[in-house]
Enzyme design. Structure first.
Site: not given
Ligand code: AMP
Length: 303
Positions: A36-37, A61, A147, A153, A184-187
């Site tokens: 994603g990044h 945040q 994104g 955001q 997709m996500s870092s989490r």
């Protein structure tokens, strides 16, 4: 590739690039980079001449009981990925560099930040807009890539740039998904195997709603009911919100028409996940932006 962790060094690098006639592209991230990044980096690479990736897990945040301390980090891996994508400069400041003292000045975007993720995370967007304003003030005139996965955001940052006349072009980029549809996500790294297997149901719920809309449904309450029904089939998934919103100002919608967002947030195990689909509705014509798959060029579908 230049790697700096001081504000003065990033500012000087961006000023040098602009003085040489190069356009600056900025990709703000919290690191632990994934496809994603990388899609944002590629968009910046396509449009601009000096690509900056910022990597900063921004304490401002995160709420008091959130995952700041265990947020995944891998600076060495991130630098290797940036190098592979032809990034010109990585900026990875320490918290002390960004906040030498608690800021007396913060940036608050009203209204747009109140609902959706703002309801469960009341201080989150002020943290985002404050750090993004600082990054823009350091980088100077640039294009900045965000994104659509974080649709609220993106709307908040675009509104802030417009309200404050910041010299920044905000560019939104498609959601990148795993083969089974999970955004997709870092989490996602937090998910146990069982939770990971359950998580794509969030996208399946949006997909079912899109099919309903393509078949002619325009009543937001019935669309939300469909999302809830599908999400409810997965016991590991606890829906936090499912909403139909105007895609531009995020106000609630009762009848679907024009540019609308289907937005969801859920907890899977202890992990909070978000997802959305943007729709363009013109009479009987429905265009759905489902994003892209990391491993293919075709549109994603639920597993
Ligand atoms: P983060 O590191 O989570 O703060 O994300 C940094 C940027 O990457 C934000 O603009 C996100 O919206 C974007 N991003 C994160 N995941 C995805 C994804 N799956 N597809 C597209 N953009 C994403």
């Amino acid at each position: 590739m230049l790697h700096v962790d001081r504000i003065a060094d990033l500012r000087a690098a961006c000023e040098r690039a602009r003085a040489a006639g190069r356009r600056v592209g900025v990709v703000p991230t919290m690191g632990f980079l994934h496809e994603g990044h990388r899609s944002l980096i590629r968009a910046a690479r396509r449009d601009t001449d000096f690509v900056v990736v910022t990597i900063f897990v921004n304490p401002l945040q995160f709420g008091a009981n959130e995952d700041l301390d265990r947020y995944p980090r891998d600076l060495a891996g991130d630098l290797a990925q940036c190098e592979a994508e032809g990034v010109d400069c990585v900026f990875s400041p320490s918290a002390a560099e960004m906040y030498p003292r608690p800021p007396a000045t913060t940036v608050h975007v009203a209204d747009l930040t109140r609902d959706l993720c703002g309801a469960a995370r009341p201080t989150h967007f002020d943290g985002v807009t404050t750090v993004v304003t600082k990054l823009f003030a350091i980088a100077g005139s640039c294009s900045a890539y965000f994104g659509r996965k974080d649709a609220q955001q993106l709307a908040v940052v675009a509104r802030m740039v417009d309200d404050l006349n910041l010299p920044v072009e905000v560019v939104g980029c498609p959601i990148v998904r795993e083969a089974d549809g999970l955004a997709m996500s870092s989490r996602n790294a937090y998910l146990s195997p069982g939770d990971r297997a359950a998580a794509p149901t969030l996208f399946s719920s949006l997909w079912a709603a899109v099919k309903l809309i393509v078949d002619g449904e325009r009543d937001a309450a019935r669309v939300v009911a469909m999302i809830r029904a599908v999400a409810g089939t997965e016991t590991r998934l606890a829906l936090e919100y499912a909403e139909v919103r105007d895609a531009h100002d995020l106000t609630p919608v009762t009848t679907l028409d024009g540019s609308v967002l289907l937005a969801v947030a859920a907890r899977v195990g202890g992990t909070r996940l978000i997802d959305n689909v943007h729709l363009q509705i013109d009479g009987a014509t429905v265009e759905a932006d489902l994003g892209t798959r990391r491993d293919a060029n075709d549109a994603p579908a639920p597993a």
